[in-house]
Design a protein around this motif. Structure first.
Motif, PDB file in Angstrom:
ATOM      1  N   ALA A   9       5.684   1.503  -8.168  1.00 12.75           N
ATOM      2  CA  ALA A   9       6.874   2.350  -8.114  1.00 12.75           C
ATOM      3  C   ALA A   9       7.046   3.020  -9.464  1.00 12.75           C
ATOM      4  N   MET A  10       7.414   4.294  -9.426  1.00 14.13           N
ATOM      5  CA  MET A  10       7.712   5.026 -10.655  1.00 14.13           C
ATOM      6  C   MET A  10       9.158   4.707 -11.027  1.00 14.13           C
ATOM      7  N   GLN A  11       9.351   4.362 -12.297  1.00 11.44           N
ATOM      8  CA  GLN A  11      10.689   3.960 -12.745  1.00 11.44           C
ATOM      9  C   GLN A  11      10.897   4.400 -14.175  1.00 11.44           C
ATOM     10  N   GLY A  12      12.128   4.814 -14.442  1.00 14.60           N
ATOM     11  CA  GLY A  12      12.494   5.202 -15.796  1.00 14.60           C
ATOM     12  C   GLY A  12      12.880   3.996 -16.623  1.00 14.60           C
ATOM     13  N   ASN A  13      12.973   4.213 -17.919  1.00 16.04           N
ATOM     14  CA  ASN A  13      13.388   3.175 -18.846  1.00 16.04           C
ATOM     15  C   ASN A  13      14.902   3.249 -18.985  1.00 16.04           C
ATOM     16  N   PRO A  14      15.646   2.233 -18.491  1.00  9.94           N
ATOM     17  CA  PRO A  14      17.109   2.313 -18.543  1.00  9.94           C
ATOM     18  C   PRO A  14      17.673   2.342 -19.967  1.00  9.94           C
ATOM     19  N   THR A  15      16.946   1.817 -20.930  1.00 14.13           N
ATOM     20  CA  THR A  15      17.434   1.835 -22.314  1.00 14.13           C
ATOM     21  C   THR A  15      17.094   3.143 -23.026  1.00 14.13           C
ATOM     22  N   ASN A  16      16.172   3.914 -22.436  1.00 15.58           N
ATOM     23  CA  ASN A  16      15.811   5.206 -23.027  1.00 15.58           C
ATOM     24  C   ASN A  16      15.538   6.198 -21.896  1.00 15.58           C
ATOM     25  N   PRO A  17      16.596   6.773 -21.305  1.00 14.48           N
ATOM     26  CA  PRO A  17      16.436   7.666 -20.155  1.00 14.48           C
ATOM     27  C   PRO A  17      15.607   8.924 -20.427  1.00 14.48           C
ATOM     28  N   GLU A  18      15.424   9.276 -21.703  1.00 15.18           N
ATOM     29  CA  GLU A  18      14.652  10.473 -22.026  1.00 15.18           C
ATOM     30  C   GLU A  18      13.150  10.264 -21.814  1.00 15.18           C
ATOM     31  N   GLU A  19      12.707   9.014 -21.834  1.00 15.86           N
ATOM     32  CA  GLU A  19      11.285   8.739 -21.621  1.00 15.86           C
ATOM     33  C   GLU A  19      10.888   9.094 -20.194  1.00 15.86           C
ATOM     34  N   PRO A  20       9.657   9.552 -20.011  1.00 12.22           N
ATOM     35  CA  PRO A  20       9.216   9.853 -18.641  1.00 12.22           C
ATOM     36  C   PRO A  20       9.058   8.560 -17.828  1.00 12.22           C
ATOM     37  N   ASP A  21       9.193   8.698 -16.502  1.00 14.17           N
ATOM     38  CA  ASP A  21       8.984   7.549 -15.622  1.00 14.17           C
ATOM     39  C   ASP A  21       7.576   7.007 -15.802  1.00 14.17           C
ATOM     40  N   LYS A  22       7.441   5.699 -15.605  1.00 14.29           N
ATOM     41  CA  LYS A  22       6.134   5.038 -15.673  1.00 14.29           C
ATOM     42  C   LYS A  22       5.940   4.211 -14.411  1.00 14.29           C
ATOM     43  N   ALA A  23       4.688   3.936 -14.077  1.00 12.94           N
ATOM     44  CA  ALA A  23       4.368   3.136 -12.893  1.00 12.94           C
ATOM     45  C   ALA A  23       4.496   1.651 -13.229  1.00 12.94           C
ATOM     46  N   TYR A  24       5.198   0.934 -12.360  1.00  8.96           N
ATOM     47  CA  TYR A  24       5.379  -0.513 -12.511  1.00  8.96           C
ATOM     48  C   TYR A  24       5.015  -1.212 -11.211  1.00  8.96           C
ATOM     49  N   ALA A  25       4.538  -2.441 -11.333  1.00 10.96           N
ATOM     50  CA  ALA A  25       4.196  -3.247 -10.161  1.00 10.96           C
ATOM     51  C   ALA A  25       5.446  -3.878  -9.574  1.00 10.96           C
ATOM     52  N   ARG A  26       5.511  -3.951  -8.247  1.00 11.71           N
ATOM     53  CA  ARG A  26       6.595  -4.613  -7.514  1.00 11.71           C
ATOM     54  C   ARG A  26       5.964  -5.589  -6.527  1.00 11.71           C
ATOM     55  N   VAL A  27       6.391  -6.829  -6.565  1.00 13.35           N
ATOM     56  CA  VAL A  27       5.862  -7.849  -5.651  1.00 13.35           C
ATOM     57  C   VAL A  27       6.179  -7.463  -4.209  1.00 13.35           C
ATOM     58  N   GLN A  28       5.217  -7.635  -3.341  1.00 10.96           N
ATOM     59  CA  GLN A  28       5.417  -7.481  -1.901  1.00 10.96           C
ATOM     60  C   GLN A  28       5.341  -8.884  -1.295  1.00 10.96           C
ATOM     61  N   LEU A  29       6.506  -9.445  -1.000  1.00 11.00           N
ATOM     62  CA  LEU A  29       6.555 -10.802  -0.466  1.00 11.00           C
ATOM     63  C   LEU A  29       5.830 -10.880   0.869  1.00 11.00           C
ATOM     64  N   ASN A  30       5.105 -11.956   1.074  1.00 10.20           N
ATOM     65  CA  ASN A  30       4.464 -12.181   2.369  1.00 10.20           C
ATOM     66  C   ASN A  30       5.492 -12.622   3.395  1.00 10.20           C
ATOM     67  N   GLU A  31       6.320 -13.582   3.009  1.00  9.79           N
ATOM     68  CA  GLU A  31       7.350 -14.087   3.899  1.00  9.79           C
ATOM     69  C   GLU A  31       8.344 -14.915   3.096  1.00  9.79           C
ATOM     70  N   ILE A  32       9.469 -15.219   3.711  1.00 14.52           N
ATOM     71  CA  ILE A  32      10.466 -16.084   3.100  1.00 14.52           C
ATOM     72  C   ILE A  32      10.322 -17.458   3.742  1.00 14.52           C
ATOM     73  N   ILE A  33      10.115 -18.466   2.930  1.00 19.47           N
ATOM     74  CA  ILE A  33       9.900 -19.825   3.417  1.00 19.47           C
ATOM     75  C   ILE A  33      11.245 -20.541   3.480  1.00 19.47           C
ATOM     76  N   SER A  34      11.621 -20.991   4.666  1.00 21.46           N
ATOM     77  CA  SER A  34      12.883 -21.707   4.836  1.00 21.46           C
ATOM     78  C   SER A  34      12.786 -23.103   4.236  1.00 21.46           C
ATOM     79  N   THR A  35      13.936 -23.707   4.032  1.00 24.22           N
ATOM     80  CA  THR A  35      13.970 -25.074   3.517  1.00 24.22           C
ATOM     81  C   THR A  35      13.181 -25.998   4.443  1.00 24.22           C
ATOM     82  N   GLN A  36      13.425 -25.884   5.752  1.00 24.43           N
ATOM     83  CA  GLN A  36      12.734 -26.767   6.698  1.00 24.43           C
ATOM     84  C   GLN A  36      11.225 -26.572   6.645  1.00 24.43           C
ATOM     85  N   ARG A  37      10.779 -25.335   6.546  1.00 26.35           N
ATOM     86  CA  ARG A  37       9.332 -25.088   6.478  1.00 26.35           C
ATOM     87  C   ARG A  37       8.747 -25.636   5.179  1.00 26.35           C
TER      88      ARG A  37
END
Length: 156
Positions: A9-37
């Motif tokens: 995902a392209m994202q700006g730097n919140p502490t320096n909005p003048e900087e150009p957006d950069k690409a950052y990795a975002r986790v893609q969860l496989n699934e949510i594991i319940s307590t019972q599982r």
């Protein structure tokens, strides 16, 4: 070895909005594991303790952890980490004007144990499409469409 899926995902730097957006990795969860599982997983790994025993221990652990934290203690669970609390409060004009009513929340602080701090040494990574793009592709496939506007899907 397990693989961590990520999208970019392209994202700006919140502490320096003048900087150009950069690409950052975002986790893609496989699934949510319940307590019972999770309990089932633990009992299947060790085989010595029944699911009921594991559930009882984890339920009691959460209850006792809460009790110890509210009593103002730090709790260290070897292999898991340290649990403590912090306070959020509204400032008062002076120390003598500060009362407990200025305290607005009690926050959980967790510091992972060394075994959980640097998971990168045990991980491999696979880049995948973002959830929005995956959803758009699936929707198009169900409609029998042969193309997807990826830019439009990302901006939904």
């Amino acid at each position: 070895m397990n693989t961590i899926k990520y999208s970019l995902a392209m994202q700006g730097n919140p502490t320096n909005p003048e900087e150009p957006d950069k690409a950052y990795a975002r986790v893609q969860l496989n699934e949510i594991i319940s307590t019972q599982r999770f309990i089932n997983h633990i009992s299947e790994h060790n085989g010595v303790f029944s699911k009921g025993t594991v559930k009882g221990v984890t339920t009691d652990m959460v209850s006792c952890l809460r009790e110890m934290l509210v009593a103002g203690n730090k709790v260290i669970i070897d292999g898991l980490g340290e649990f403590s609390i912090s306070l959020s409060s509204v400032g008062a004009e002076s120390m003598d004007k500060f009362t407990a009513s200025n305290i607005k929340s009690v926050n959980l602080v967790f510091k992972p144990a060394e075994e959980l701090q640097n998971l990168i040494k045990d991980a491999t990574f696979t880049q995948v499409s973002s959830r929005k793009v995956q959803a758009a592709v699936l929707a198009a496939e169900k409609k029998g469409e042969g193309t997807v506007d990826i830019d439009a899907a990302k901006n939904k």
